[in-house]
Design a protein around this motif. Structure first.
Motif, mmCIF file in Angstrom:
data_model
loop_
_atom_site.group_PDB
_atom_site.id
_atom_site.type_symbol
_atom_site.label_atom_id
_atom_site.label_comp_id
_atom_site.label_asym_id
_atom_site.label_seq_id
_atom_site.Cartn_x
_atom_site.Cartn_y
_atom_site.Cartn_z
ATOM 1 N N GLY A 1 -36.767 -28.333 -41.473
ATOM 2 C CA GLY A 1 -36.140 -28.249 -40.072
ATOM 3 C C GLY A 1 -35.931 -27.623 -39.176
ATOM 4 O O GLY A 1 -34.953 -26.673 -38.341
ATOM 5 N N ARG A 2 -37.202 -27.845 -38.883
ATOM 6 C CA ARG A 2 -37.946 -26.969 -37.659
ATOM 7 C C ARG A 2 -37.735 -27.916 -36.432
ATOM 8 O O ARG A 2 -38.082 -27.820 -35.347
ATOM 9 C CB ARG A 2 -39.485 -26.515 -38.237
ATOM 10 C CG ARG A 2 -39.279 -25.125 -39.554
ATOM 11 C CD ARG A 2 -38.741 -24.296 -38.588
ATOM 12 N NE ARG A 2 -39.332 -23.568 -39.744
ATOM 13 C CZ ARG A 2 -38.759 -22.783 -40.726
ATOM 14 N NH1 ARG A 2 -37.144 -24.162 -41.765
ATOM 15 N NH2 ARG A 2 -38.866 -22.022 -41.483
ATOM 16 N N LEU A 3 -38.234 -29.641 -36.769
ATOM 17 C CA LEU A 3 -37.819 -30.066 -34.985
ATOM 18 C C LEU A 3 -37.437 -31.837 -35.846
ATOM 19 O O LEU A 3 -36.626 -31.809 -37.327
ATOM 20 C CB LEU A 3 -39.307 -30.402 -35.347
ATOM 21 C CG LEU A 3 -40.052 -30.941 -35.973
ATOM 22 C CD1 LEU A 3 -41.604 -31.856 -35.498
ATOM 23 C CD2 LEU A 3 -40.677 -30.493 -37.465
ATOM 24 N N GLY A 4 -36.712 -32.425 -35.020
ATOM 25 C CA GLY A 4 -36.075 -33.462 -35.245
ATOM 26 C C GLY A 4 -36.765 -34.392 -35.458
ATOM 27 O O GLY A 4 -37.665 -34.527 -35.440
ATOM 28 N N GLN B 1 -36.980 -37.761 -33.527
ATOM 29 C CA GLN B 1 -37.977 -38.206 -32.919
ATOM 30 C C GLN B 1 -39.185 -37.554 -32.931
ATOM 31 O O GLN B 1 -39.923 -37.933 -31.980
ATOM 32 C CB GLN B 1 -37.099 -37.967 -31.325
ATOM 33 C CG GLN B 1 -35.778 -38.951 -31.479
ATOM 34 C CD GLN B 1 -35.062 -39.026 -30.427
ATOM 35 O OE1 GLN B 1 -35.739 -39.105 -29.143
ATOM 36 N NE2 GLN B 1 -34.519 -40.322 -30.606
ATOM 37 N N SER B 2 -39.170 -36.038 -33.044
ATOM 38 C CA SER B 2 -39.955 -35.103 -32.045
ATOM 39 C C SER B 2 -41.087 -35.359 -33.445
ATOM 40 O O SER B 2 -42.720 -35.427 -33.399
ATOM 41 C CB SER B 2 -39.816 -34.066 -32.635
ATOM 42 O OG SER B 2 -38.821 -33.078 -31.492
ATOM 43 N N ILE C 1 -41.397 -38.416 -35.577
ATOM 44 C CA ILE C 1 -42.092 -39.530 -35.684
ATOM 45 C C ILE C 1 -43.142 -39.272 -34.052
ATOM 46 O O ILE C 1 -44.220 -39.681 -33.687
ATOM 47 C CB ILE C 1 -41.239 -40.463 -34.846
ATOM 48 C CG1 ILE C 1 -40.682 -40.901 -35.833
ATOM 49 C CG2 ILE C 1 -41.846 -41.495 -34.541
ATOM 50 C CD1 ILE C 1 -39.227 -41.581 -35.558
#
Lengths: 374, 306
Positions: free
Chosen positions: A82-85, A87-88, A90
């Motif tokens: 939950g710290r990054l989306g 796309q980030s 990947i």
């Protein structure tokens, strides 16, 4: 078989193998996962080279599959924090894997022929160079056997798990409720993608593998709404791009892999413009037709309203329409022509009158528009 | 101390380290916006889209002047961004597919041009590919000056439109309701990001550029929840990664600079993800374990038997 023929055939086979799986990637909105996997298998290939003490096909496949599993799990693990989306996640994982691979190559295998050019755009040009030899007998070009096997495996996979793939793609919730594990289907697809990516990697390199996975299925997705049609269209577009790319590359004396990606791009652009169902031109024409139809309906209602009154003669004049309905004279002409062709109005001496069909349409339209307003 | 003197004295080392640090600062700042807008892979797509521009600029002008080639790269990136947004808007293709399409087709076309140029046997084409596959070791002082100028322009643009970009990143609907043209703002922000990407191509190359934009931003996000501080930390993380990657690669033979920068950056991101106060995963795990241990007692005390 001539070298050119071998190149074209292996191109067609690898494009078909990629397109079959790519259709599901496009529908599952996981296109960039193909990008990530095709880059991230590099350290796997390098590790396999190291462990097998030289180039070894089987070790290469296993190493690449392991690297792909690591990549997919890392991306999902990072996302789950939950710290990054997505796309980030990947965007962090695959460059790190690729950097690791490049680092290993340049540090420990500087003498090995695995240069950046081959990694980035493959060497399908040499498809005819290696021959598969089993028990001392030459069985034809290795590339053809390799790509052919991949293609057959993917076709068998899609055929065997067609129902599961379809269900998990379009309705993961229902699939889970019916007892299919969407996660299992997901990992099955991902490992097939990683295997295919190895073949595509050697043929066209890491970046252009993405073109073969994504562009033909996306083109097919613009042309149909049915999964079986989409699958064979994807394969057809992929194969056509391979053949077209080979011809263009031969003409320009340029990279075959690059030309294959370019031709796939041309096919996609054509589909965006001219697809009968989802193309831009078709949509614009549909809008124009709807606009004319709406205007013609307005016209018949207008005529019906004024048919009985004292101003009937004046209001039914073609020349009067631009004033009465605030249309430009050109648009009024087009509407009248459309309504005439649709058999809604008749034109005599510059005056319009409703045909029976026109009168019926006027009643329907007036009723429908009244209801919408009320 | 002697190492520091040596650092200042060694031309190559100084050039490469400074160039990498500059890249880190710019991509850290611009990448923060990309990550906050959930467009982390935009950098990946646009850096690949630069290739045909570099080749066409060379084919048309015949020069290898960095300014000309970088201008070509920027135009091509920008066209790639426009194509991406148009496909998402005009067709039923989803964003991720559109990204894959723009990335691979632009790159494929660029490869066609690149191989076409190299087959012509032009002596001047040598080194064209370093613009894409990144060879920080080939950086010369002229490149660093170009990078510095572009970096200052990009950061000045962020300072100038700071309020608008902030609004766009956090609440585009609110921005629209205030009367801002979010489409145009998005295009402006993308254009500034293109500048950051163009700076990075020669240092880390197309593939690794994705991480240069995402990494510093993700790391910085761990340490703060304020945009201003996030930009500053991302710039610092980017600079640190660039500097340490360059130094590590120079310390031993046969260590490529681009991958070393990315691996240093990955290490910084991992540390931040795990150990940053409040958002660090390590504390998270410990907290949860503590809670789980205390839970049953608390439950029985408050609610009695279920």
């Amino acid at each position: 078989m001539s070298a050119g023929m071998v190149i074209v055939l292996s191109g067609v086979l690898v494009a078909s193998a990629c397109a079959l799986l790519g259709a599901f990637l496009v529908l599952r909105r996981m296109a960039m996962m193909a990008d990530a996997i095709s880059h991230a298998i590099l350290p796997g290939l390098v590790a396999a080279y190291f462990l097998a003490q030289g180039p070894n096909l089987l070790a290469g496949f296993l190493g690449a599959a392991a690297a792909a599993v690591v990549t997919v799990s890392l991306v999902e693990g990072l996302q789950r924090t939950g710290r990054l989306g997505e796309q980030s996640a990947i965007g962090l994982v695959f460059p790190a894997m690729f950097a690791l691979g490049t680092f290993l190559v340049s540090k420990y295998f500087a003498s090995v022929h695995l240069d950046t050019d081959a990694v980035l755009f493959g060497n399908i040009e040499f498809a005819a160079h290696d021959t598969l030899i089993v028990g001392g007998r030459a069985l034809g070009p290795l590339a053809l056997w390799l790509m052919g096997t991949l293609c057959a495996l993917n076709a068998a996979l899609v055929a065997a798990f067609y129902k599961e793939l379809k269900l998990a793609t379009f309705d993961a919730g229902l699939a889970a409720a019916l007892g299919f594990s969407p996660a299992l289907v997901h990992y099955l697809l991902m490992s097939a993608v990683s295997m295919t990516a190895v073949g595509a990697f050697t043929a066209v390199g890491a970046v252009l593998a993405v073109a073969l996975f994504i562009v033909p299925p996306a083109t097919a997705y613009l042309l149909t709404d049915r999964l079986p049609t989409m699958l064979w269209l994807s394969v057809a577009v992929g194969a056509a791009s391979a053949v077209g790319g080979y011809l263009v590359a031969a003409w320009l004396d340029a990279s075959i892999a690059g030309a294959m990606a370019t031709m796939a791009g041309v096919a996609f652009a054509l589909a965006v413009a001219f697809s009968p169902s989802h193309g831009v031109v078709a949509r614009v024409r549909r809008l124009q037709r709807q606009r004319l139809e709406f205007a013609a309906e307005t016209l018949v209602v207008h005529l019906a309203t004024h048919a009985e009154g004292a101003d009937a003669v004046e209001e039914s004049a073609v020349a009067h329409l631009s004033e009465g309905l605030r249309w430009t004279p050109e648009f009024a002409q087009r509407v009248v022509r459309w309504a005439d062709r649709a058999g809604l109005v008749r034109q005599t001496n510059g005056h319009l009158s409703l045909t029976p069909a026109g009168a019926r349409r006027a009643r329907e339209t007036a009723g429908a528009r009244e209801m919408r307003r009320g | 101390m002697s190492a520091f003197v040596e650092f200042l004295g060694d031309y190559t080392l100084r050039t490469v380290a400074l160039g990498s640090a500059l890249l880190g600062v710019t991509s850290g700042v611009l990448g923060s916006f990309a990550v906050l807008r959930r467009q982390g892979l935009l950098g990946d797509v646009l850096s690949h889209a630069a290739l045909p521009g570099v080749c066409l600029a060379f084919l048309l002008t015949g020069t290898r002047t960095p300014a000309v080639l970088l201008a070509g790269a920027a135009v091509s990136c920008w066209l790639g961004a426009a194509a991406l947004f148009r496909v998402v808007e005009e067709t039923r293709i989803s964003e991720d597919s559109a990204m894959g399409i723009v990335l691979s087709v632009f790159f494929g076309f660029g490869i066609v041009l690149l191989t076409f140029i190299s087959k012509r046997g032009d002596a001047a084409q040598a080194g064209l590919s370093t613009y894409l596959f990144g060879q920080a070791a080939t950086l010369v002082w002229e490149n660093v000056v170009t990078m510095a100028v572009l970096g200052v322009i990009a950061i000045a643009a962020v300072a100038l439109w700071y309020k608008e970009f902030k609004l766009l990143a956090f609440d585009p609907e609110f921005a629209t309701s205030l009367g801002y043209n979010t489409r145009r703002l998005g295009l402006l922000l993308t254009s500034v990001t293109v500048v950051a990407i163009v700076i990075g191509l020669q240092t880390v190359g197309v593939v690794l550029m994705a991480a240069m934009l995402v990494g510093p931003a993700v790391a910085a996000r761990q340490w703060t929840s304020r945009l201003g501080r996030m930009l500053a930390i991302a710039a610092a993380v980017g600079a640190l990664a660039g500097l340490s990657g360059a130094l590590i690669s120079m310390s031993q033979p046969r260590l490529p600079t681009g991958p070393m920068i990315i691996l240093s950056l990955t290490a910084l991101v991992l540390v931040s993800l795990l150990f940053a106060p409040e958002r660090g995963l390590f504390w998270d795990r410990r907290c949860r374990r503590g809670r789980r241990l205390r839970r049953p007692a608390a439950d029985t005390a408050e609610e009695g038997a279920p």
